[in-house]
Design a protein around this motif. Structure first.
Motif, PDB file in Angstrom:
ATOM      1  N   THR A 123       1.295 -13.738   4.275  1.00 33.58           N
ATOM      2  CA  THR A 123       0.633 -12.472   3.848  1.00 33.58           C
ATOM      3  C   THR A 123      -0.554 -12.976   2.953  1.00 33.58           C
ATOM      4  O   THR A 123      -1.600 -12.595   2.918  1.00 33.58           O
ATOM      5  N   ASP A 124       0.148 -13.860   1.935  1.00 34.38           N
ATOM      6  CA  ASP A 124      -1.210 -14.314   0.850  1.00 34.38           C
ATOM      7  C   ASP A 124      -2.477 -15.043   1.748  1.00 34.38           C
ATOM      8  O   ASP A 124      -3.555 -14.577   1.523  1.00 34.38           O
ATOM      9  N   SER A 127      -4.552 -12.333   3.452  1.00 34.09           N
ATOM     10  CA  SER A 127      -5.071 -11.210   2.727  1.00 34.09           C
ATOM     11  C   SER A 127      -6.566 -11.806   2.228  1.00 34.09           C
ATOM     12  O   SER A 127      -7.238 -11.393   1.560  1.00 34.09           O
ATOM     13  N   THR A 128      -6.615 -13.560   1.967  1.00 36.39           N
ATOM     14  CA  THR A 128      -7.750 -13.829   1.598  1.00 36.39           C
ATOM     15  C   THR A 128      -8.888 -14.063   2.603  1.00 36.39           C
ATOM     16  O   THR A 128      -9.856 -14.340   2.239  1.00 36.39           O
ATOM     17  N   GLU A 134      -9.252  -5.106   8.154  1.00 38.23           N
ATOM     18  CA  GLU A 134      -8.129  -4.183   8.068  1.00 38.23           C
ATOM     19  C   GLU A 134      -7.062  -4.353   9.098  1.00 38.23           C
ATOM     20  O   GLU A 134      -6.913  -3.786  10.201  1.00 38.23           O
ATOM     21  N   LYS A 156       4.224  -5.290  -1.351  1.00 35.98           N
ATOM     22  CA  LYS A 156       3.106  -6.325  -1.561  1.00 35.98           C
ATOM     23  C   LYS A 156       2.079  -5.875   0.116  1.00 35.98           C
ATOM     24  O   LYS A 156       1.107  -5.654  -0.096  1.00 35.98           O
ATOM     25  N   LEU A 157       2.925  -5.887   1.053  1.00 39.99           N
ATOM     26  CA  LEU A 157       2.312  -5.621   2.204  1.00 39.99           C
ATOM     27  C   LEU A 157       1.431  -4.597   2.407  1.00 39.99           C
ATOM     28  O   LEU A 157       0.364  -4.135   2.656  1.00 39.99           O
ATOM     29  N   LEU A 160      -1.360  -4.473  -0.097  1.00 44.51           N
ATOM     30  CA  LEU A 160      -2.603  -5.358   0.348  1.00 44.51           C
ATOM     31  C   LEU A 160      -3.344  -4.642   1.692  1.00 44.51           C
ATOM     32  O   LEU A 160      -4.535  -4.634   1.830  1.00 44.51           O
ATOM     33  N   PHE A 161      -2.414  -4.232   2.573  1.00 43.64           N
ATOM     34  CA  PHE A 161      -3.075  -3.727   3.795  1.00 43.64           C
ATOM     35  C   PHE A 161      -2.967  -2.377   4.205  1.00 43.64           C
ATOM     36  O   PHE A 161      -3.263  -1.825   4.892  1.00 43.64           O
TER      37      PHE A 161
END
Ligand SMILES: NC(=O)C1=CN([C@@H]2O[C@H](COP(=O)(O)OP(=O)(O)OC[C@H]3O[C@@H](n4cnc5c(N)ncnc54)[C@H](OP(=O)(O)O)[C@@H]3O)[C@@H](O)[C@H]2O)C=CC1
Ligand SMILES: O=C1O[C@H](COP(=O)(O)O)[C@@H](O)[C@H](O)[C@H]1O
Length: 458
Positions: A123-124, A127-128, A134, A156-157, A160-161
């Motif tokens: 995920t980290d 996300s970068t 998207e 967190k997910l 972020l999304f």
């Protein structure tokens, strides 16, 4: 549909080979993929595209729904590019990002086909990435290594999304006969008005597998049958069977059922749960030689609401069983002491169909005998060909952005907490994990749970 890009973390894993790629091939053959699509399986192994094709060819040939033709397979392979990286190394996501800069797309689906310990790192990394717009994130179960981590990760997910972009997959929701449960109940007057405590004596949900843990000892020896099968797939089935209004919003309805599961008195846990382990499990690859993890779980649950008060729901699931069979059996109340109860069986797999048992007069005599009607849905070739595989259905839903097939966090939360509590009580009470021989249908001690309602669970 825009160009589709499917990235599979865990592209050299069992799930990808056995389920995901054959499902994508099915969709391709059925013209359900956009003209332009790219599948990028990710793994650490040093494969060229040609090597990778050589590895996946036998899997697709064995597990695709239709007989694979070489020409079509080669055309499908044109859309697959293997990408080598170690997804625990954050700097490698820049290389993946560059790869996507060269392969732009507006419809990114990212599949986490890996153990849950890796979810956060991926995920980290994702996300970068600037060239993954998207993305829709598909999470395999279990949704986290522990309940607390799953909760944290879910938040967190979603942050972020976006919550609409998180697809928590439970592939049982893609199985044809699981979807059929509501229709069978609601479209037939025969069942619709008797789907309650007044007419139903008990419900049995059975999921037997012939296979053992195979190569998945690492994961399974931490999860066990309760987390692997009950907490997700089988509670899903149970809550579908038990919804109050089969025409209502399923997420809300199923959640309501889970919230009404009866809390268990820790002093009576032995009346609710029984765990077993197959003989020889401890010698399996990557399994602790002293493991006490369960490969079998049997449960007797109650739903405390108006419709189901007092009706036991029995669940059992195990590996290395005598046969592969998943079914829901509804036993109605005896309407007379001298006749057998009516029985309805919804067969989920490997046979898909419906079995009904009712009473008739014995021909030529005055006594009563059983009539047994056995409808095999997948024996009909047209039905069989028109039935998508579970993963095929789920992947397609995700591609078109249909989130309704996927599990909402609240449901996971309830089922996770419920199952964790039961397991804790079982261990606090020092109850044994019974050994059972490979090739049986349950540990013999399971009858303690159900003997008041029926003699044998065949
Ligand atoms: N298999 C099944 O039937 C089902 C599986 N699931 C779930 O799916 C997930 C995956 O299961 P499964 O396919 O069986 O697992 P496998 O162990 O077979 O595959 C794991 C994959 O992760 C990759 N991997 C591990 N570490 C790294 C790393 N550091 N960098 C890059 N790749 C890495 C492996 O690649 P490498 O080749 O480099 O080792 C491999 O592709 C699990 O969460 C499981 O619970 C859910 C339902 C059914
Ligand atoms: O999720 C899982 O499901 C499979 C059984 O799936 P099925 O579609 O073949 O019924 C099970 O073997 C595995 O342990 C579990 O993780």
């Amino acid at each position: 549909m825009n160009k589709l890009t499917l990235t599979i973390f865990g592209g050299t894993g069992d799930l990808t080979y056995r389920k995901l790629l054959p499902a994508m091939y099915n969709l391709y053959i059925k013209n359900q993929l956009p003209k332009e699509f790219l599948i990028t399986p990710i793994g650490r192994r040093d494969y060229t595209d040609t090597d990778y094709q050589g590895v996946i060819e036998p899997w697709i040939s064995e597990f695709a729904q239709v007989k694979v033709k070489d020409e079509q397979l080669q055309a499908f392979f044109e859309h697959i590019h293997y990408f080598r990286m170690d997804f625990t190394t954050q700097s490698q996501y820049q290389l993946l990002d560059q790869y996507y800069e060269a392969h732009p797309s507006e419809n990114h689906v990212v599949y986490y086909a890996v153990a849950p310990d890796f979810f956060e790192g991926i995920t980290d990394g994702v996300s970068t990435m600037e060239n993954m717009h998207e993305p829709k994130i598909v999470l395999e179960k279990p949704f986290g290594a522990s309940f607390e981590l799953a909760k944290f990760l879910s938040k967190k997910l979603e942050t972020l999304f976006g919550s609409n972009h998180i697809y928590r997959i439970d592939h049982y929701l893609g199985k044809e006969m699981v979807r059929n449960i509501l229709t069978i109940r609601d479209a037939n007057l025969l069942f619709k008005n008797v789907w309650n405590k007044d007419s139903i004596d008990h419900v049995q949900i059975s999921a037997l597998e012939e296979v053992g843990v195979e190569t998945r000892g690492n994961y399974y020896d931490h999860a066990g049958a309760l987390k692997d099968m009950v907490q997700n797939h089988l509670l899903q089935i149970m809550s579908i069977v038990a919804v109050d209004d089969p025409t209502g919003n399923m997420n809300e309805q199923q959640l309501a059922v889970l919230k009404q599961l009866r809390s268990v008195d820790k002093l009576k846990i032995q009346d609710t749960l029984l765990l077993g382990q197959y003989d020889g499990y401890r010698q399996e690859l990557h399994v602790d030689p002293a493991s006490t993890i369960e490969t079998f779980a049997g449960l007797k649950l109650f739903i405390d609401n108006e419709r189901w008060q007092g009706v036991p729901f029995y669940i059992r699931t195990g590996k290395k069983m005598a046969r592969r069979e998943i079914e829901v059996k509804i036993t109605f109340k005896r309407q007379r002491e001298d006749v057998d109860p009516n029985v309805l069986v919804i067969k989920i797999q490997p046979t898909e169909g419906v079995y009904l048992e009712f009473n008739i007069k014995t021909p030529g005599e005055d006594s009563i005998t059983k009539a047994q009607m056995d409808f095999c849905q997948n024996c009909n070739l047209i039905f069989k060909l028109n039935t998508p595989e579970a993963y095929e259905r789920m992947l397609h839903a995700c591609m078109i952005g249909d989130n309704s097939w996927f599990t909402k966090w609240e449901m996971i939360e309830y089922s996770w907490e419920y199952i964790d509590a039961l397991k804790q009580m079982y261990s606090d009470a020092n109850l044994p994990v019974y050994t059972y021989p490979q090739g049986s249908v349950e540990p013999k001690e399971l009858s303690q749970l159900y003997h008041k309602d029926f003699e044998q669970w065949n």
